[in-house]
Design a protein around this motif. Structure first.
Motif, PDB file in Angstrom:
ATOM      1  N   ALA A   1       0.731  -1.362   0.012  1.00  0.00           N
ATOM      2  CA  ALA A   1      -0.129  -0.025   0.139  1.00  0.00           C
ATOM      3  C   ALA A   1       0.687   1.297   0.071  1.00  0.00           C
ATOM      4  O   ALA A   1       0.513   2.270  -0.626  1.00  0.00           O
ATOM      5  CB  ALA A   1      -0.831  -0.091   1.350  1.00  0.00           C
ATOM      6  N   ARG A   2       2.109   1.111   0.405  1.00  0.00           N
ATOM      7  CA  ARG A   2       3.056   2.348   0.510  1.00  0.00           C
ATOM      8  C   ARG A   2       3.574   2.682  -0.728  1.00  0.00           C
ATOM      9  O   ARG A   2       4.213   3.830  -0.928  1.00  0.00           O
ATOM     10  CB  ARG A   2       4.052   2.012   1.435  1.00  0.00           C
ATOM     11  CG  ARG A   2       4.923   0.898   1.160  1.00  0.00           C
ATOM     12  CD  ARG A   2       5.762   0.604   2.526  1.00  0.00           C
ATOM     13  NE  ARG A   2       6.434  -0.747   2.413  1.00  0.00           N
ATOM     14  CZ  ARG A   2       7.907  -0.521   1.994  1.00  0.00           C
ATOM     15  NH1 ARG A   2       8.471   0.466   1.988  1.00  0.00           N
ATOM     16  NH2 ARG A   2       8.599  -1.721   1.920  1.00  0.00           N
ATOM     17  N   PHE A   3       3.217   1.884  -1.901  1.00  0.00           N
ATOM     18  CA  PHE A   3       3.838   2.003  -3.136  1.00  0.00           C
ATOM     19  C   PHE A   3       2.746   2.591  -4.438  1.00  0.00           C
ATOM     20  O   PHE A   3       1.577   1.817  -3.904  1.00  0.00           O
ATOM     21  CB  PHE A   3       4.561   0.946  -3.891  1.00  0.00           C
ATOM     22  CG  PHE A   3       5.497   0.561  -3.219  1.00  0.00           C
ATOM     23  CD1 PHE A   3       6.993   0.924  -3.395  1.00  0.00           C
ATOM     24  CD2 PHE A   3       5.644  -0.440  -1.953  1.00  0.00           C
ATOM     25  CE1 PHE A   3       8.223   0.341  -2.505  1.00  0.00           C
ATOM     26  CE2 PHE A   3       6.806  -0.992  -1.387  1.00  0.00           C
ATOM     27  CZ  PHE A   3       8.155  -0.466  -1.605  1.00  0.00           C
ATOM     28  N   ARG A   4       2.930   3.283  -5.105  1.00  0.00           N
ATOM     29  CA  ARG A   4       2.082   3.601  -6.283  1.00  0.00           C
ATOM     30  C   ARG A   4       2.576   2.391  -7.244  1.00  0.00           C
ATOM     31  O   ARG A   4       3.532   2.206  -7.583  1.00  0.00           O
ATOM     32  CB  ARG A   4       2.456   4.875  -6.954  1.00  0.00           C
ATOM     33  CG  ARG A   4       1.902   6.111  -5.943  1.00  0.00           C
ATOM     34  CD  ARG A   4       2.002   7.034  -6.550  1.00  0.00           C
ATOM     35  NE  ARG A   4       3.346   7.502  -7.356  1.00  0.00           N
ATOM     36  CZ  ARG A   4       3.550   8.281  -8.464  1.00  0.00           C
ATOM     37  NH1 ARG A   4       2.586   8.772  -8.987  1.00  0.00           N
ATOM     38  NH2 ARG A   4       4.835   8.267  -8.928  1.00  0.00           N
ATOM     39  N   PRO A   5       1.644   2.139  -8.166  1.00  0.00           N
ATOM     40  CA  PRO A   5       1.932   0.977  -9.104  1.00  0.00           C
ATOM     41  C   PRO A   5       3.004   1.458  -9.982  1.00  0.00           C
ATOM     42  O   PRO A   5       4.153   1.012 -10.581  1.00  0.00           O
ATOM     43  CB  PRO A   5       0.575   0.735  -9.915  1.00  0.00           C
ATOM     44  CG  PRO A   5      -0.502   1.103  -8.955  1.00  0.00           C
ATOM     45  CD  PRO A   5       0.202   2.206  -8.031  1.00  0.00           C
ATOM     46  N   GLU A   6       3.113   2.972 -10.439  1.00  0.00           N
ATOM     47  CA  GLU A   6       3.951   3.532 -11.108  1.00  0.00           C
ATOM     48  C   GLU A   6       5.486   3.507 -10.467  1.00  0.00           C
ATOM     49  O   GLU A   6       6.709   3.560 -11.335  1.00  0.00           O
ATOM     50  CB  GLU A   6       3.827   5.155 -11.483  1.00  0.00           C
ATOM     51  CG  GLU A   6       2.620   4.991 -12.184  1.00  0.00           C
ATOM     52  CD  GLU A   6       1.174   5.343 -11.217  1.00  0.00           C
ATOM     53  OE1 GLU A   6       1.224   4.781 -10.043  1.00  0.00           O
ATOM     54  OE2 GLU A   6       0.277   5.953 -11.605  1.00  0.00           O
ATOM     55  N   ASP A   7       5.534   3.195  -9.265  1.00  0.00           N
ATOM     56  CA  ASP A   7       6.726   3.246  -8.396  1.00  0.00           C
ATOM     57  C   ASP A   7       7.335   1.758  -8.835  1.00  0.00           C
ATOM     58  O   ASP A   7       8.686   1.375  -8.361  1.00  0.00           O
ATOM     59  CB  ASP A   7       6.718   3.515  -6.866  1.00  0.00           C
ATOM     60  CG  ASP A   7       6.165   4.786  -6.750  1.00  0.00           C
ATOM     61  OD1 ASP A   7       6.575   5.757  -7.425  1.00  0.00           O
ATOM     62  OD2 ASP A   7       5.487   4.853  -5.537  1.00  0.00           O
TER      63      ASP A   7
END
Length: 248
Positions: free
Chosen positions: A44-50
């Motif tokens: 949850a702490r990551f965006r998919p783009e990351d």
């Protein structure tokens, strides 16, 4: 809209060339979260783009592979749903005149039989069950977990990357060219469970329209395609296809 359901069913039955574009809505009924909804728990702490980009992979390939391995396990545990099986049945009816392009990477269309009934299936964004040799470009199936070691290596001993189209990358030229040709030649195009905002896939239906074909949309929500579709069914993928094809 210039068609009602009865006219759409008649047109679909009569069509010799049918092109289909599917998105995440087709797999939702199999319990597979959408690309962004998958960001739960530890992720949850990551965006998919990351995570889904060449830069992210170059910076931390182990982290990216850990995320993709989790998604791979999820899709292996899922089963094709009624929408997948109805599309495979439609392909069986239409044979070589049927073309299915999917934006999904879960492999469920192929597991339901699409691409093996006389028509053609292309996975525009890749497949979670495949990996690509970073040196040779060879595409290979991943072993089933749990023996999956990360990052996986090819038989040649090279590191492999997920066979997925990442942010900043182009769609495979041959797959996109085949889809464009199929939609230009289609008498009828079905656009199912996709938001219609991710290009170039979102532009495929307009190729059918410009060539004089009809477009039918199946989506619970309105999309940018809705005002231009010959018929727009506000239904889930499976229910919309049942309405078009009739119960088996």
């Amino acid at each position: 809209m210039d068609m009602d359901l009865a006219a759409a069913r008649t047109a679909l039955q009569a069509a010799h060339r049918v092109a289909v574009l599917t998105g995440a809505g087709v797999s939702a009924e199999s319990g597979i979260p959408t690309f962004r909804d998958a960001q739960t728990g530890h992720w949850a702490r990551f965006r998919p783009e990351d995570l889904a980009s060449p830069a992210a992979y170059a910076a931390d390939p182990e982290l990216v592979w850990e995320w993709y391995a989790g998604r791979y396990r999820d899709v292996l545990a899922a089963q094709p749903n009624r929408a997948h099986t109805l599309l495979a049945e439609l392909e069986r009816q239409k044979g070589a005149g049927f073309f299915l392009a999917t934006q999904n990477v879960d492999g469920l269309h192929a597991r339901a039989g699409s691409g093996a009934q006389g028509g053609q299936l292309v996975e525009l964004h890749g497949n979670l069950g495949l990996a690509r040799d970073e040196v040779t470009g060879e595409v290979l199936p991943l072993p089933a977990p749990p023996p999956l070691t990360l990052p996986p290596q090819s038989p040649a001993g090279h590191r492999m990357r997920p066979h997925i189209v990442w942010f900043g990358e182009f769609l495979p030229e041959d797959a996109l060219a085949a889809a464009e040709q199929a939609f230009m030649q289609a008498e009828l195009a079905l656009v199912i469970g996709t938001s219609g905002v991710v290009y170039p896939a979102a532009g495929l239906a307009s190729l059918t329209q410009r060539a004089g074909g009809r477009v039918i949309e199946i989506n619970p929500d309105k999309t940018p395609l809705t005002p231009f579709a010959s018929l727009s069914l506000r239904e889930t993928a499976s229910r919309g296809l049942e309405l078009l094809l009739g119960p088996a």
